[in-house]
Scaffold this motif. Structure first.
Motif, short mmCIF file in Angstrom:
data_model
loop_
_atom_site.label_atom_id
_atom_site.label_comp_id
_atom_site.label_asym_id
_atom_site.label_seq_id
_atom_site.Cartn_x
_atom_site.Cartn_y
_atom_site.Cartn_z
N GLN A 92 0.68 -1.07 -0.08
CA GLN A 92 -0.06 -0.04 0.01
C GLN A 92 0.90 1.29 0.02
N THR A 93 1.79 1.12 0.89
CA THR A 93 2.75 2.43 0.81
C THR A 93 3.63 2.52 -0.36
N ALA A 94 3.81 1.46 -1.00
CA ALA A 94 4.59 1.66 -2.35
C ALA A 94 3.61 2.19 -3.40
N LEU A 95 2.41 1.81 -3.27
CA LEU A 95 1.32 2.42 -4.31
C LEU A 95 1.24 3.90 -4.12
N ILE A 96 1.24 4.16 -2.89
CA ILE A 96 1.09 5.67 -2.52
C ILE A 96 2.17 6.52 -2.97
N ILE A 97 3.32 5.99 -2.70
CA ILE A 97 4.61 6.71 -3.34
C ILE A 97 4.60 6.81 -4.74
N GLY A 111 -12.39 6.25 3.64
CA GLY A 111 -12.22 7.49 4.45
C GLY A 111 -11.93 8.58 3.42
N THR A 112 -11.81 9.82 4.15
CA THR A 112 -11.64 11.09 3.32
C THR A 112 -10.33 11.24 2.72
N GLY A 113 -9.31 10.70 3.45
CA GLY A 113 -7.77 10.73 3.07
C GLY A 113 -7.75 9.90 1.75
N ASP A 114 -8.29 8.67 1.62
CA ASP A 114 -8.26 7.98 0.34
C ASP A 114 -9.04 8.60 -0.75
N THR A 115 -10.20 9.31 -0.46
CA THR A 115 -11.11 9.91 -1.50
C THR A 115 -10.23 11.15 -2.00
N ILE A 116 -9.81 11.83 -1.38
CA ILE A 116 -9.03 12.97 -1.67
C ILE A 116 -7.82 12.48 -2.76
N MET A 117 -7.01 11.55 -2.04
CA MET A 117 -6.03 11.08 -2.87
C MET A 117 -6.33 10.60 -4.21
N VAL A 118 -7.24 9.82 -4.17
CA VAL A 118 -7.62 9.14 -5.59
C VAL A 118 -8.19 10.18 -6.47
N LEU A 119 -8.98 11.07 -5.94
CA LEU A 119 -9.57 12.43 -6.83
C LEU A 119 -8.35 13.02 -7.27
N VAL A 120 -7.35 13.41 -6.42
CA VAL A 120 -6.09 14.09 -7.11
C VAL A 120 -5.29 13.42 -8.12
N TRP A 121 -5.32 11.95 -7.95
CA TRP A 121 -4.48 11.14 -8.90
C TRP A 121 -5.50 11.11 -10.27
N GLY A 122 -6.66 11.18 -10.30
CA GLY A 122 -7.84 11.17 -11.41
C GLY A 122 -7.37 12.51 -11.95
N ILE A 123 -7.46 13.68 -11.34
CA ILE A 123 -7.16 14.85 -12.04
C ILE A 123 -5.86 14.97 -12.62
N GLY A 125 1.93 6.60 -6.88
CA GLY A 125 0.82 7.63 -7.05
C GLY A 125 1.19 9.00 -6.95
N SER A 126 1.98 9.38 -6.10
CA SER A 126 2.22 10.71 -5.47
C SER A 126 3.27 11.30 -6.54
#
Length: 365
Positions: A2-7, A57-69, A9-10
């Motif tokens: 999960q951490t690897a995917l977040i890194i 949760g909110t954190g995941d929602t914001i992260m995925v939304l930013v990735w989509g943008i 994606g960011s």
């Protein structure tokens, strides 16, 4: 995982938004190139994350939304170079175009020694004009005898710094010049080409420096925009061609089109990637042809590779000034002109600095 995917994606999200910064820094401008790659890779990461961990949760929602943008941000640049969009350059409607010419553009790669393979591509395509980028004296010596037999007009400036340029033409050329617009040792050509009909057009051939490690892009921007301004003012319709070391969707290329008023035949048709011929996964459209709307497109295609890291590209245009107004005319507003003048001034200053450094370097040798 999960951490690897977040890194990942960011990181890809950063790559997407970084080019929004108006800066010539090489590590920013290099991100103009892999728009499609970043969009695809970020899409894979997003899909893997949602499929594996969901959106909790909110954190995941914001992260995925930013990735989509970030993905949409990449796609908005490259979508114009797909068949989903309206073409910018119209095809000729003449069954047998009677005022046409074919131009071949090829970065031969100075280190490439497959001279005969290149000549095979020329023979197969049989263009009226040939632009060669990166030839040194050895390239000149190997192809000159063959091409001089079939092409009576030429301009030649072989160099051993990867910025040599050679040009051959079956059509008569006038007022030819070898110009050094920004940096010593980086030539561009200008000429007036006369078609068999007697009609004339102005041809500019360019090959500015690319963004690369520790080399920013001020001089590239300046050279392209200087040519854009010149192309707008010449007495005949203009064509600009060569290895521009920039992608078709960059802000610089967009500004170049607006300042010059020239159109791009790839819009609405495809990428026509020319680099890197050796790495299928990483390819970008670096070799370009922009032209006045007085021309209509007959054919545009990428030729087979011949040993260079660039594919040659071949374009046939027909001169139809009577239908010029039917095609789009890119136009610059006052803000575009102001920005272009600032970039030109910045690039000329950087060019003077580099020229001074080279002169001092030679003086100390």
């Amino acid at each position: 995982m999960q951490t690897a995917l977040i890194i990942l994606g960011s990181t890809f999200t950063l790559f997407s938004f970084l080019p929004l910064i108006s800066s010539p820094l090489w590590w920013i401008r290099i991100m103009d190139f892999p728009r499609l790659h970043v969009a695809v890779l970020l899409g894979i990461v997003l899909a893997a994350y949602v499929a594996t961990y969901g959106v909790d949760g909110t954190g995941d929602t914001i992260m995925v939304l930013v990735w989509g943008i970030a993905i949409l941000n990449e796609l908005r640049y490259i979508i114009n170079f797909t068949p989903f969009m309206k073409v910018e350059a119209l095809r000729t409607e003449q069954p047998k175009p009677n005022n046409a010419f074919t131009l071949m553009i090829s970065n031969v790669r100075m280190a490439n020694k497959k001279y005969d393979k290149f000549l095979e591509r020329v023979k197969e395509a049989n263009p009226e004009m040939i632009i060669m980028n990166e030839p040194d004296q050895e390239w000149h010596d190997h192809v000159c005898k063959v091409l001089d037999e079939h092409y009576p007009y030429s301009i030649k400036k072989p160099l051993d710094n990867t910025y040599g340029m050679l040009f051959w033409s079956k059509n008569k050329i006038h007022d030819s010049e070898i110009r050094y617009l920004v940096e010593d040792g980086i030539p561009s050509f200008y000429m007036v080409v006369e078609l068999p009909s007697g009609d004339k057009f102005c041809l500019f051939t360019v090959h500015p420096q690319p963004p690369r490690l520790m080399l920013n892009t001020e001089t590239r921007e300046a050279e392209l925009l200087i040519v854009a301004k010149q192309a707008k003012k010449v007495p005949y319709p203009a064509v600009v061609a060569g290895d521009l070391n920039d992608v078709a969707w960059s802000k610089t290329t967009k500004l170049f089109k607006e300042i010059s008023g020239l159109i791009d035949p790839r819009v609405g048709r495809g990428f026509y990637n020319t680099y890197n011929a050796h790495i299928p996964v990483f390819r970008y459209p670096l070799d370009h042809v922009f032209y006045d709307p007085a021309f209509r497109l007959v054919n545009l295609r990428r030729l087979d590779k011949f040993g260079s890291d660039h594919f040659p590209i071949l374009i046939t245009l027909n001169y139809e000034p009577q239908r010029e107004l039917e095609q789009e005319h890119p136009r610059a507003d006052l803000e575009d002109k102001h920005e272009a003048n600032e970039l030109i001034q910045e690039g000329l200053e950087k060019g003077e600095e580099r020229n001074h450094e080279k002169q001092n370097g030679h003086a100390h040798q």
